[in-house]
Write an enzyme that holds these catalytic residues in place. Structure first.
Site, PDB file in Angstrom:
ATOM      1  N   LYS A  22       0.841  -1.213   0.000  1.00  0.00           N
ATOM      2  CA  LYS A  22       0.000   0.000   0.000  1.00  0.00           C
ATOM      3  C   LYS A  22       0.871   1.255   0.000  1.00  0.00           C
ATOM      4  O   LYS A  22       0.651   2.172  -0.788  1.00  0.00           O
ATOM      5  CB  LYS A  22      -0.898  -0.004   1.249  1.00  0.00           C
ATOM      6  CG  LYS A  22      -1.518   1.348   1.553  1.00  0.00           C
ATOM      7  CD  LYS A  22      -2.442   1.303   2.752  1.00  0.00           C
ATOM      8  CE  LYS A  22      -1.792   1.530   4.092  1.00  0.00           C
ATOM      9  NZ  LYS A  22      -1.494   2.923   4.458  1.00  0.00           N
ATOM     10  N   ASN A  23       1.856   1.278   0.904  1.00  0.00           N
ATOM     11  CA  ASN A  23       2.610   2.523   1.084  1.00  0.00           C
ATOM     12  C   ASN A  23       3.648   2.772  -0.013  1.00  0.00           C
ATOM     13  O   ASN A  23       4.323   3.794  -0.023  1.00  0.00           O
ATOM     14  CB  ASN A  23       3.246   2.557   2.483  1.00  0.00           C
ATOM     15  CG  ASN A  23       2.174   2.716   3.554  1.00  0.00           C
ATOM     16  OD1 ASN A  23       1.028   3.065   3.242  1.00  0.00           O
ATOM     17  ND2 ASN A  23       2.532   2.451   4.799  1.00  0.00           N
ATOM     18  N   CYS A 117      -5.433  13.407  12.729  1.00  0.00           N
ATOM     19  CA  CYS A 117      -5.591  11.999  12.380  1.00  0.00           C
ATOM     20  C   CYS A 117      -5.544  11.186  13.663  1.00  0.00           C
ATOM     21  O   CYS A 117      -4.947  11.601  14.650  1.00  0.00           O
ATOM     22  CB  CYS A 117      -4.468  11.603  11.434  1.00  0.00           C
ATOM     23  SG  CYS A 117      -4.374   9.853  11.203  1.00  0.00           S
ATOM     24  N   ARG A 122       0.017  14.613  13.107  1.00  0.00           N
ATOM     25  CA  ARG A 122       0.580  14.396  11.775  1.00  0.00           C
ATOM     26  C   ARG A 122       0.630  15.663  10.913  1.00  0.00           C
ATOM     27  O   ARG A 122      -0.075  15.764   9.898  1.00  0.00           O
ATOM     28  CB  ARG A 122      -0.168  13.266  11.056  1.00  0.00           C
ATOM     29  CG  ARG A 122      -0.089  11.980  11.835  1.00  0.00           C
ATOM     30  CD  ARG A 122      -0.776  10.854  11.147  1.00  0.00           C
ATOM     31  NE  ARG A 122       0.036  10.256  10.086  1.00  0.00           N
ATOM     32  CZ  ARG A 122      -0.364   9.269   9.331  1.00  0.00           C
ATOM     33  NH1 ARG A 122      -1.553   8.777   9.486  1.00  0.00           N
ATOM     34  NH2 ARG A 122       0.425   8.772   8.405  1.00  0.00           N
ATOM     35  N   ASP A 308       4.305   0.515  12.078  1.00  0.00           N
ATOM     36  CA  ASP A 308       3.108  -0.120  11.512  1.00  0.00           C
ATOM     37  C   ASP A 308       2.939  -1.583  11.943  1.00  0.00           C
ATOM     38  O   ASP A 308       1.961  -2.225  11.561  1.00  0.00           O
ATOM     39  CB  ASP A 308       3.131  -0.040   9.975  1.00  0.00           C
ATOM     40  CG  ASP A 308       2.973   1.385   9.478  1.00  0.00           C
ATOM     41  OD1 ASP A 308       2.523   2.240  10.256  1.00  0.00           O
ATOM     42  OD2 ASP A 308       3.303   1.642   8.305  1.00  0.00           O
ATOM     43  N   ARG A 400      -8.681  -0.368   4.551  1.00  0.00           N
ATOM     44  CA  ARG A 400      -7.765   0.623   3.960  1.00  0.00           C
ATOM     45  C   ARG A 400      -6.417  -0.017   3.618  1.00  0.00           C
ATOM     46  O   ARG A 400      -5.741   0.427   2.694  1.00  0.00           O
ATOM     47  CB  ARG A 400      -7.537   1.772   4.941  1.00  0.00           C
ATOM     48  CG  ARG A 400      -8.769   2.646   5.148  1.00  0.00           C
ATOM     49  CD  ARG A 400      -8.443   3.846   6.013  1.00  0.00           C
ATOM     50  NE  ARG A 400      -7.112   4.300   5.704  1.00  0.00           N
ATOM     51  CZ  ARG A 400      -6.214   4.715   6.600  1.00  0.00           C
ATOM     52  NH1 ARG A 400      -6.516   4.744   7.862  1.00  0.00           N
ATOM     53  NH2 ARG A 400      -5.020   5.109   6.218  1.00  0.00           N
TER      54      ARG A 400
END
Ligand code: EPU
Length: 421
Positions: A22-23, A117, A122, A308, A400
Site C-alpha cells: 500500500k505505502n 488523524c 501528523r 506499523d 484501507r
C-alpha cells in the site's frame, strides 16, 4: 455496518501470498501525475486507500484503466487541475502526496487540511519546508493549504528535522523537474522510498542515494511512460508472521522481501519463533513457539522496528510469558489498541510513549473497535487466540490496508467471518 467475527482458532497452517505494498502504491500512483505517457503499474493492491488516490487522480484529469485486478494503466496527459477535492482529502491523509507532483508539473498545488488523524496530529510542516526551500510560495488559510512556483522550482539542499516518509517522497517528486540539483539530507530510508525512486528513474528522472539518508535529485525536463511492479507489502507480511506466531502455527509466507523486515524477524525469533528463510526464494516459514517469551520493541524509522507493526506485536505480547515492553517513538498517539486489548483481558499499562505488557495465560473474546488500520489487524490477531468470539467493529479501517484479510486467514484455517450487522 459490517463487522469481523473471530473465534478461537486452531494453529494456522498453510501458505499465504502477500500483495503489493500500500505505502509504495500510493506515492507511485501520485508520481504518475508527473508524466504525460502511459504508466503501467503491476501488483497494485486492491485496497480502499488505493481506490481513493486513483479517484483523486481522475478528478485532476488523469485517465485510469484497470487492465486486470492488480494492473492499472494511468495516463496523465490531460491533467487539468491543481486542486485536490476536499472530500477525498478528508478520506485519506496520503492524498497530500499529489502536492509534490502537481507543484512540479503545473507550478501550483492546493489541497484541504484533513484535520487531526487518529494516530497523532501528523503535521505536514516538513513537506512545506521542502517546497519553500525549492522556491515555492506557501499559500495557507483556514480552508486550504497550497504552494505556488509559477517560474518553476530550483534545486537546493534540504535538511529534514525528522526522516519523514511522506516529506521525503513529496520533495523527491517535486524536485524531479527543478532546475539543478536537490539534495535531501536526513531523508527517510524506507523500502517504499527506494521503490518510488526506482519508478521515477524508470520514467527518466535522475535520482541517486534512495535508501540512504542523503538523496540527490538532478532535475530533468521531461518524464516518460514505463511499467513498474510494486514491491511486496512488508507490513502485511509482518502481520501474517505474527498471526503464525500467536496461533502457534506453521505458515509459509510468499512474495516477501526478507531484507525489508529484519527487525520483525529478529524480534519474532526472540519470542521463540522458528523462522526459515529460503535462498533465492521470496518466502519465509514461521513456526510459532509453544511458550512465547516476552521481549522489548522500540519503533523507529527504517531500518528500525516499524511503527506499523507495533500494534500487532503488542497483541502477541499479551500472551507472552513475563513482562514485555513497547516504546513508540514515531507517532505520538499510537496506543489506541491498548483499551481494546484490555477489554479482551490483556494486562497493559501505558505511560507516555511506553507500554508494559504482563503476559496472561489467555485472552477472552469481546466487542471491540478497530480504532485505526493496524489496531484493527492487532485485534484480529488477538481474536485468534481469545476464548469465545471477538467482534470487531469499524472495520473500514482494516479495508484501507489489508486486501481480503478474512479470506487469507480462513485459508490458513482461522475461524473468522465478515458479516453484515
Ligand atoms: N511529521 C512531522 N512533520 C511532517 C511530516 C511528519 O512532524 O511534515 C511527523 C509525524 O507527525 C509523525 C512522524 O513525523 O510523528 C512520521 O511521519 P511520516 O511523515 O514518516 O509518516 P507518513 O509519511 O505520514 C507513512 C506511512 C504510515 C507509516 C509512516 C511511518 C504512507 C501512506 N503512510 O506515513 O503508514 O506509519 O510512514 O513509517 O506511506 C499505515 O500504513 O498504517 C501507516 C500509518
Amino acid at each position: 455496518m459490517e463487522k469481523i467475527l473471530v473465534r478461537k482458532s486452531n494453529p494456522l497452517k498453510g501458505h499465504v501470498k502477500i500483495d503489493g505494498a500500500k505505502n509504495s502504491a500510493l506515492p507511485i500512483i501520485a508520481a504518475s501525475l508527473l508524466g504525460t505517457e502511459d504508466i503501467i503499474l503491476e501488483d497494485v493492491p486492491d485496497l480502499a486507500d488505493v481506490k481513493v488516490i486513483l479517484k483523486v487522480l481522475e478528478k485532476l484529469g488523469s485517465e485510469i484503466e484497470y487492465l486486470d485486478n492488480e494492473t492499472v494503466k494511468i495516463n496523465s496527459s490531460k491533467l487539468n487541475s491543481y486542486q485536490t477535492p476536499a472530500k477525498l482529502m478528508a478520506q485519506m491523509r496520503a492524498s497530500f502526496l499529489v502536492m509534490g507532483p502537481l507543484l512540479a508539473r503545473l507550478g501550483r498545488t492546493e489541497t484541504h487540511m484533513p484535520g487531526g488523524c487518529a494516530i497523532g496530529t501528523r503535521p505536514i510542516d516538513l513537506h512545506l519546508k521542502g517546497f519553500k526551500a525549492l522556491g515555492a510560495i506557501i499559500l495557507e488559510n483556514t480552508d486550504y493549504i497550497g504552494a505556488k512556483a509559477e517560474k518553476g522550482l530550483i534545486g537546493q539542499v534540504i535538511y529534514l528535522d525528522f526522516p519523514s516518509v511522506g516529506a521525503t517522497q513529496n520533495i523527491m517528486m517535486a524536485a524531479t523537474h527543478a532546475k539543478g540539483e536537490t539534495i535531501i539530507e536526513n531523508a527517510a530510508k524506507e523500502p517504499e522510498i527506494v521503490d518510488l525512486a526506482n519508478f521515477l528513474n524508470k520514467m527518466g528522472a535522475d535520482i541517486k542515494g534512495a535508501g540512504t539518508s542523503s538523496i540527490r535529485i538532478k532535475g530533468v525536463n521531461k518524464l516518460y511512460g514505463c511499467t513498474h511492479q510494486i514491491i511486496p507489502d512488508r507490513i502485511e507480511a509482518s502481520t501474517f508472521m505474527v498471526a503464525a506466531a500467536i496461533s502457534k502455527g506453521d505458515v509459509y509466507i510468499d512474495n516477501i522481501i526478507t531484507s525489508h523486515i529484519r527487525p520483525v524477524i529478529a524480534k519474532l525469533r526472540e519470542i521463540g519463533c522458528t523462522i526459515t528463510e529460503f535462498e533465492n526464494e521470496d518466502r519465509v516459514r514461521v513456526i510459532g513457539p509453544d511458550k512465547p517469551k516476552g521481549t522489548k520493541i522500540k519503533t523507529l524509522p527504517y531500518p528500525g522496528f516499524p511503527t506499523d507493526v507495533q500494534a500487532q506485536f503488542m497483541a502477541l505480547m499479551t500472551i507472552c510469558e513475563g513482562i514485555s515492553k513497547v516504546e513508540e517513538t514515531v507517532f505520538e498517539n499510537r496506543f489506541m489498541h491498548v483499551d481494546e486489548l484490555l477489554k479482551m483481558g490483556a494486562l497493559i499499562v501505558t505511560e507516555g510513549k511506553e507500554a508494559r505488557i504482563a503476559g496472561v495465560p489467555s485472552l477472552k473474546g469481546a466487542n471491540v473497535r478497530a480504532t485505526d488500520l493496524r489496531a484493527g489487524a492487532a485485534l484480529i490477531l488477538a481474536g485468534l487466540v481469545a476464548e469465545g468470539t471477538t467482534a470487531i467493529n469499524d472495520i473500514y479501517h482494516i479495508d484501507r490496508g489489508y486486501n481480503n484479510i478474512v479470506g487469507k486467514l480462513r485459508n490458513l484455517g482461522a475461524n473468522i467471518d465478515r458479516i453484515e450487522d
